[in-house]
Scaffold this active site. Structure first.
Site, mmCIF file in Angstrom:
data_model
loop_
_atom_site.group_PDB
_atom_site.id
_atom_site.type_symbol
_atom_site.label_atom_id
_atom_site.label_comp_id
_atom_site.label_asym_id
_atom_site.label_seq_id
_atom_site.Cartn_x
_atom_site.Cartn_y
_atom_site.Cartn_z
ATOM 1 N N ASN A 1 2.304 1.626 4.220
ATOM 2 C CA ASN A 1 2.755 0.351 5.173
ATOM 3 C C ASN A 1 2.507 0.207 6.548
ATOM 4 O OD1 ASN A 1 5.644 -1.779 5.488
ATOM 5 N ND2 ASN A 1 3.551 -2.658 4.794
ATOM 6 N N CYS B 1 0.889 -1.350 0.005
ATOM 7 C CA CYS B 1 -0.170 -0.003 -0.101
ATOM 8 C C CYS B 1 1.032 1.292 -0.078
ATOM 9 C CB CYS B 1 -0.892 -0.020 1.202
ATOM 10 S SG CYS B 1 -0.151 -0.023 2.819
ATOM 11 N N CYS C 1 -1.109 0.735 7.489
ATOM 12 C CA CYS C 1 -2.655 0.450 7.696
ATOM 13 C C CYS C 1 -2.718 -0.810 6.863
ATOM 14 C CB CYS C 1 -3.442 1.694 7.126
ATOM 15 S SG CYS C 1 -3.155 3.125 8.215
HETATM 16 P P1 4NP Z 1 -1.803 2.751 4.110
HETATM 17 O O1 4NP Z 1 -2.204 4.140 4.814
HETATM 18 O O2 4NP Z 1 -1.152 3.194 2.974
HETATM 19 O O3 4NP Z 1 -2.995 1.898 4.143
HETATM 20 O O4 4NP Z 1 -0.672 2.453 5.265
HETATM 21 C C1 4NP Z 1 -1.651 5.231 4.856
HETATM 22 C C2 4NP Z 1 -0.755 5.657 5.921
HETATM 23 C C3 4NP Z 1 -0.004 6.779 5.929
HETATM 24 C C4 4NP Z 1 -0.167 7.742 5.032
HETATM 25 C C5 4NP Z 1 -1.141 7.359 4.043
HETATM 26 C C6 4NP Z 1 -1.879 6.465 3.767
HETATM 27 N N1 4NP Z 1 0.397 8.942 5.234
HETATM 28 O O5 4NP Z 1 0.143 9.577 4.264
HETATM 29 O O6 4NP Z 1 1.178 9.140 5.966
#
Ligand code: 4NP
Length: 158
Positions: free
Chosen positions: A13, A10, A15
């Site tokens: 990394n 994702c 969620c």
């Molecule tokens: P993930 O979610 O891609 O599902 O891990 C996110 C976690 C952090 C961020 C964006 C999406 N961020 O912008 O820090």
């Protein structure tokens, strides 16, 4: 024993992909599960390298009996050598993965998590829950549980 290696990817990394990793590890360790599994996750960004998953995702996963202990890392070109399947959560993840795939063969390892959703699913990707409330995290876990179970069956029944 048939070997499987899967990398979930994702953006952050912290969620979606570590939750997919935790759910898939849980499924392949259930009684009666077959195969030999290498399961990992990574992010396309560098924002959270070394971090544990987001505390909200850890809480919601723990309520389902799944402990998330992955440490965030960024996806690398060598992941295309190390894994048979590289599964992105949304179309941006897929585009970013395609941009770093070193060969057409490597690119063919990239899949969307939505390919494994049940036909009744009302989504076409795993939505980023980072700026959402509890429902967003529960939705992600529901989508991932469904997709991981279908993925497990597609790999073990072929
Ligand atoms: P993930 O979610 O891609 O599902 O891990 C996110 C976690 C952090 C961020 C964006 C999406 N961020 O912008 O820090």
């Amino acid at each position: 024993m048939k070997k499987h290696s899967i990398l979930f990817v994702c953006l952050g990394n912290i969620c979606r992909s570590p939750a997919a990793e935790g759910i898939m590890r849980h499924i392949v360790s259930e009684p009666g599960a077959t195969g030999s599994w290498i399961i990992d996750s990574a992010g396309t960004s560098r924002y959270h390298i070394g971090d544990l998953p987001d505390h909200r995702m850890r809480l919601h996963a723990r309520r389902r009996g799944i402990e998330l202990t992955h440490r965030c890392r960024q996806v690398t070109e060598s992941d295309f050598d190390d894994f048979d399947l590289i599964i992105g959560m949304d179309s941006a993840n897929i585009s970013n993965l395609r941009a770093i795939a070193p060969t057409p063969e490597a690119e063919s390892k990239i899949h969307a998590m939505s390919e494994y959703f049940s036909p009744s699913a009302r989504h076409d990707h795993v939505p980023d829950p980072y700026y959402e409330g509890a429902e967003g995290f529960e939705l992600v876990l529901d989508l991932l549980d469904d997709a991981c179970r279908n993925l497990y069956h597609s790999l073990t029944q072929s």
